[in-house]
Motif scaffolding. Structure first.
Motif, PDB file in Angstrom:
ATOM      1  N   PHE A  76      60.070  19.829  36.465  1.00  0.00           N
ATOM      2  CA  PHE A  76      61.233  19.746  35.584  1.00  0.00           C
ATOM      3  C   PHE A  76      61.612  18.290  35.321  1.00  0.00           C
ATOM      4  O   PHE A  76      61.918  17.912  34.182  1.00  0.00           O
ATOM      5  N   ALA A  77      61.587  17.446  36.360  1.00  0.00           N
ATOM      6  CA  ALA A  77      61.960  16.037  36.211  1.00  0.00           C
ATOM      7  C   ALA A  77      61.005  15.324  35.254  1.00  0.00           C
ATOM      8  O   ALA A  77      61.433  14.539  34.389  1.00  0.00           O
ATOM      9  N   ILE A  78      59.705  15.588  35.393  1.00  0.00           N
ATOM     10  CA  ILE A  78      58.729  14.956  34.512  1.00  0.00           C
ATOM     11  C   ILE A  78      58.871  15.475  33.085  1.00  0.00           C
ATOM     12  O   ILE A  78      58.763  14.712  32.120  1.00  0.00           O
ATOM     13  N   PHE A  79      59.136  16.764  32.946  1.00  0.00           N
ATOM     14  CA  PHE A  79      59.373  17.340  31.618  1.00  0.00           C
ATOM     15  C   PHE A  79      60.528  16.628  30.916  1.00  0.00           C
ATOM     16  O   PHE A  79      60.433  16.263  29.742  1.00  0.00           O
ATOM     17  N   VAL A  80      61.626  16.413  31.627  1.00  0.00           N
ATOM     18  CA  VAL A  80      62.791  15.743  31.048  1.00  0.00           C
ATOM     19  C   VAL A  80      62.445  14.309  30.644  1.00  0.00           C
ATOM     20  O   VAL A  80      62.784  13.863  29.539  1.00  0.00           O
ATOM     21  N   GLU A  81      61.750  13.586  31.512  1.00  0.00           N
ATOM     22  CA  GLU A  81      61.371  12.206  31.196  1.00  0.00           C
ATOM     23  C   GLU A  81      60.456  12.160  29.969  1.00  0.00           C
ATOM     24  O   GLU A  81      60.618  11.299  29.090  1.00  0.00           O
TER      25      GLU A  81
END
Length: 204
Positions: A76-81
């Motif tokens: 999720f964190a990488i998706f947001v970035e």
């Protein structure tokens, strides 16, 4: 009594055979996406509001599986970035405000899926050809660092003023590399008209 076909101005009615081709083409696209492990795919104009909605869909899909909570959090964190990089840096924008704003609307593509037992997040967007050398150099440098070096580089960047013209992308790229389970993959494709297509793929 004859049946009249109502035709809207500027719209040609499709014949039955054409409708079947349309359904077949999109069914093939959908099936290919599933075979390639695609969980979420979006292409088009993206904004912070769209990012929030896609994020909720991704959270729900991952919560329904047996994904480890730590892995899901990293995905999720990488998706947001990745999505934020598209919003901030895509050269194809619907609106060009005078400064950084949550109202930015930019065009690009982002895909989340599974490949060989690992999650991946890939994004793509157009950018000015003039930006390619500096972005490639940053990515090459990040890819050359091990986990400890990435951590130190991240802390160093936090203490420094932002790079000229940066909207937080330099820190975001380091974050993506730190959270990935393998070196990130990236590529550039010349499009002409002083633009290139940039693609970045991270594995988790």
């Amino acid at each position: 009594m004859a049946v009249q076909r109502k035709v809207c101005r500027g719209v040609r009615p499709r014949e039955p055979g054409e409708i079947a081709l349309l359904a077949r083409d999109f069914m093939n696209f959908f099936d290919a996406s599933r075979r390639q492990g695609v969980i979420l795919s979006f292409g088009g104009d993206i904004s912070e509001n769209v990012l929030f909605s896609l994020g909720e869909v991704l959270r729900l899909r991952m919560s329904q599986g047996e994904t480890d909570a730590t892995v899901a959090k990293r995905v999720f964190a990488i998706f947001v970035e990745q999505a934020q990089n598209v919003i901030r840096y895509s050269a194809d924008k619907v609106a060009q405000p005078s400064g950084p704003s949550p109202g930015l609307i930019s065009n690009g593509v982002i895909v989340v899926g599974m490949e060989a037992g690992r999650f991946y997040v890939v994004c793509g967007n157009e950018l000015p050809e003039a930006d390619v050398p500096s972005l490639r150099a940053r990515l090459d440098h990040i890819a050359s660092l091990n986990s400890d070096e990435l951590k130190a580089f991240y802390r160093e960047k936090l203490r420094q003023p932002p790079d000229e013209g940066s909207l937080g992308g330099s820190i975001g790229l380091i974050e993506i590399a730190r959270r990935s389970s393998a070196p990130v993959e990236y590529d550039f494709q010349e499009l002409g008209a002083a633009r290139s297509f940039f693609c970045l793929k991270a594995y988790i």
